[in-house]
Design a protein around this motif. Structure first.
Motif, PDB file in Angstrom:
ATOM      1  N   PHE A 181       0.835  -1.209   0.000  1.00  0.00           N
ATOM      2  CA  PHE A 181       0.000   0.000   0.000  1.00  0.00           C
ATOM      3  C   PHE A 181       0.864   1.251   0.000  1.00  0.00           C
ATOM      4  O   PHE A 181       0.631   2.178  -0.776  1.00  0.00           O
ATOM      5  N   ALA A 182       1.866   1.274   0.859  1.00  0.00           N
ATOM      6  CA  ALA A 182       2.742   2.446   0.942  1.00  0.00           C
ATOM      7  C   ALA A 182       3.432   2.700  -0.397  1.00  0.00           C
ATOM      8  O   ALA A 182       3.605   3.850  -0.810  1.00  0.00           O
ATOM      9  N   GLU A 183       3.816   1.640  -1.061  1.00  0.00           N
ATOM     10  CA  GLU A 183       4.465   1.792  -2.368  1.00  0.00           C
ATOM     11  C   GLU A 183       3.499   2.380  -3.386  1.00  0.00           C
ATOM     12  O   GLU A 183       3.875   3.245  -4.192  1.00  0.00           O
ATOM     13  N   GLN A 184       2.245   1.933  -3.356  1.00  0.00           N
ATOM     14  CA  GLN A 184       1.232   2.475  -4.268  1.00  0.00           C
ATOM     15  C   GLN A 184       1.014   3.961  -4.002  1.00  0.00           C
ATOM     16  O   GLN A 184       0.882   4.756  -4.931  1.00  0.00           O
ATOM     17  N   VAL A 185       0.982   4.342  -2.738  1.00  0.00           N
ATOM     18  CA  VAL A 185       0.799   5.757  -2.387  1.00  0.00           C
ATOM     19  C   VAL A 185       1.982   6.576  -2.878  1.00  0.00           C
ATOM     20  O   VAL A 185       1.810   7.667  -3.450  1.00  0.00           O
ATOM     21  N   ARG A 186       3.196   6.077  -2.665  1.00  0.00           N
ATOM     22  CA  ARG A 186       4.403   6.814  -3.082  1.00  0.00           C
ATOM     23  C   ARG A 186       4.442   7.048  -4.583  1.00  0.00           C
ATOM     24  O   ARG A 186       4.965   8.060  -5.048  1.00  0.00           O
ATOM     25  N   ARG A 187       3.887   6.128  -5.352  1.00  0.00           N
ATOM     26  CA  ARG A 187       3.908   6.276  -6.809  1.00  0.00           C
ATOM     27  C   ARG A 187       3.069   7.460  -7.286  1.00  0.00           C
ATOM     28  O   ARG A 187       3.396   8.097  -8.281  1.00  0.00           O
ATOM     29  N   VAL A 188       1.971   7.732  -6.583  1.00  0.00           N
ATOM     30  CA  VAL A 188       1.108   8.835  -7.009  1.00  0.00           C
ATOM     31  C   VAL A 188       1.310  10.105  -6.197  1.00  0.00           C
ATOM     32  O   VAL A 188       0.909  11.192  -6.632  1.00  0.00           O
ATOM     33  N   ASN A 189       1.953   9.970  -5.013  1.00  0.00           N
ATOM     34  CA  ASN A 189       2.124  11.133  -4.144  1.00  0.00           C
ATOM     35  C   ASN A 189       3.391  10.964  -3.304  1.00  0.00           C
ATOM     36  O   ASN A 189       3.323  10.704  -2.098  1.00  0.00           O
ATOM     37  N   PRO A 190       4.561  11.142  -3.922  1.00  0.00           N
ATOM     38  CA  PRO A 190       5.825  10.943  -3.193  1.00  0.00           C
ATOM     39  C   PRO A 190       5.946  11.845  -1.976  1.00  0.00           C
ATOM     40  O   PRO A 190       5.671  13.042  -2.045  1.00  0.00           O
ATOM     41  N   GLY A 191       6.324  11.253  -0.868  1.00  0.00           N
ATOM     42  CA  GLY A 191       6.594  12.036   0.339  1.00  0.00           C
ATOM     43  C   GLY A 191       5.414  12.289   1.248  1.00  0.00           C
ATOM     44  O   GLY A 191       5.590  12.817   2.353  1.00  0.00           O
ATOM     45  N   VAL A 192       4.201  11.934   0.827  1.00  0.00           N
ATOM     46  CA  VAL A 192       3.043  12.186   1.689  1.00  0.00           C
ATOM     47  C   VAL A 192       3.082  11.247   2.893  1.00  0.00           C
ATOM     48  O   VAL A 192       3.477  10.085   2.790  1.00  0.00           O
ATOM     49  N   GLU A 193       2.684  11.762   4.048  1.00  0.00           N
ATOM     50  CA  GLU A 193       2.661  10.947   5.260  1.00  0.00           C
ATOM     51  C   GLU A 193       1.425  10.051   5.280  1.00  0.00           C
ATOM     52  O   GLU A 193       0.337  10.467   4.890  1.00  0.00           O
ATOM     53  N   ILE A 194       1.620   8.816   5.725  1.00  0.00           N
ATOM     54  CA  ILE A 194       0.519   7.873   5.900  1.00  0.00           C
ATOM     55  C   ILE A 194       0.340   7.647   7.400  1.00  0.00           C
ATOM     56  O   ILE A 194       1.258   7.207   8.084  1.00  0.00           O
ATOM     57  N   VAL A 195      -0.833   7.962   7.912  1.00  0.00           N
ATOM     58  CA  VAL A 195      -1.136   7.785   9.329  1.00  0.00           C
ATOM     59  C   VAL A 195      -2.024   6.553   9.495  1.00  0.00           C
ATOM     60  O   VAL A 195      -3.070   6.453   8.846  1.00  0.00           O
ATOM     61  N   ARG A 196      -1.625   5.647  10.339  1.00  0.00           N
ATOM     62  CA  ARG A 196      -2.435   4.473  10.661  1.00  0.00           C
ATOM     63  C   ARG A 196      -3.438   4.847  11.748  1.00  0.00           C
ATOM     64  O   ARG A 196      -3.084   5.525  12.713  1.00  0.00           O
ATOM     65  N   SER A 197      -4.691   4.393  11.581  1.00  0.00           N
ATOM     66  CA  SER A 197      -5.710   4.765  12.558  1.00  0.00           C
ATOM     67  C   SER A 197      -6.701   3.638  12.790  1.00  0.00           C
ATOM     68  O   SER A 197      -6.902   2.765  11.939  1.00  0.00           O
ATOM     69  N   CYS A 198      -7.320   3.693  13.952  1.00  0.00           N
ATOM     70  CA  CYS A 198      -8.383   2.756  14.296  1.00  0.00           C
ATOM     71  C   CYS A 198      -9.319   3.460  15.277  1.00  0.00           C
ATOM     72  O   CYS A 198      -8.911   3.797  16.394  1.00  0.00           O
ATOM     73  N   ALA A 199     -10.543   3.715  14.861  1.00  0.00           N
ATOM     74  CA  ALA A 199     -11.484   4.428  15.720  1.00  0.00           C
ATOM     75  C   ALA A 199     -11.810   3.621  16.976  1.00  0.00           C
ATOM     76  O   ALA A 199     -12.069   4.180  18.032  1.00  0.00           O
TER      77      ALA A 199
END
Length: 240
Positions: A181-199
């Motif tokens: 998933f992180a790799e997919q995100v980096r391909r379209v938006n390099p450098g964006v932070e990914i925050v893990r969450s659980c309500a």
């Protein structure tokens, strides 16, 4: 029938102008605006409710504006946080536009508001093209949706200032591959932070609030390749 390319450009250009004006007006009042985008069922309402409640615990004046095609279910859920909440029913429209946000905020937004969260219609296609006057755009995705979501919806993920992964307690049962998933995100938006969450557990709630408050207070936001607007921070906010 699809709109012609010329009409679409004209509609988006008009929306961008209204969004810029709204952003400036709210920034001058010290209001930071956060636009939440996701698919239906991502858990964004539950997470937003937790963030609103945490902000109130910390004495941060917050409000929420939520949109849906039908029902006021989300507004009722968010109101449990104690924050002022307003529901907009789009009557079939699959996205919010800046004119709707401005029109429904007039005479309603409490004067001391420091943060306004706008929960967009559950859809990762049309909402991604419309600037709502936000200072921060957060795109959320649940672990149950699959690692390739960013590749399928590059405009949404490519315009995010922050990406939030929700329902992380289900990652194991869902067989979710966080690395892929992180790799997919980096391909379209390099450098964006990914925050893990659980309500359910509260994971990520404080992190999301801290990131939002930082931008509201003038910290520069991540600049996505498909930036929804020229600047990613509140300009000279006044004290709340």
């Amino acid at each position: 029938m699809c709109q012609s390319e010329e009409v679409t450009r004209a509609v988006l250009a008009r929306n961008d102008g209204l969004a810029a004006s709204l952003r400036g007006d709210l920034a001058a009042r010290g209001v930071g605006v956060v636009n939440l985008l996701s698919s239906p069922g991502s858990g964004k309402t539950e997470l937003l409710g937790r963030v609103l409640a945490r902000a109130r615990e910390r004495g941060v004046p917050v409000a929420a504006f939520t949109a849906d095609l039908a029902t006021e279910n989300d507004a009722k859920r968010l109101a449990r946080s104690g924050a002022p909440v307003k529901q907009l029913l789009t009557d079939g429209l699959c996205h919010l536009e800046a004119r709707q946000v401005r029109g429904h905020l007039e005479g309603w937004l409490p004067p001391d508001t420091a943060l306004l969260f706008v929960e967009n219609v559950g859809n990762l296609v049309c909402p991604a093209s419309y600037d709502l006057g936000e200072h921060l755009r957060i795109v959320l995705m649940a672990v149950t949706e699959g690692e390739d979501k960013p590749a399928k919806y590059p405009t949404a993920f490519g315009s995010a200032h922050l990406v939030v992964l929700t329902k992380t307690d289900l990652a194991g049962p869902a067989g979710f591959d966080a690395t892929a998933f992180a790799e997919q995100v980096r391909r379209v938006n390099p450098g964006v932070e990914i925050v893990r969450s659980c309500a359910r557990t509260g994971e990520g709630v404080d992190t999301v609030l801290e990131r939002v408050l930082a931008v509201r207070d003038g910290a520069p936001a991540h600049r996505p390749p498909l930036a929804p607007h020229p600047h990613g921070h509140v300009h000279a906010p006044t004290a709340s």
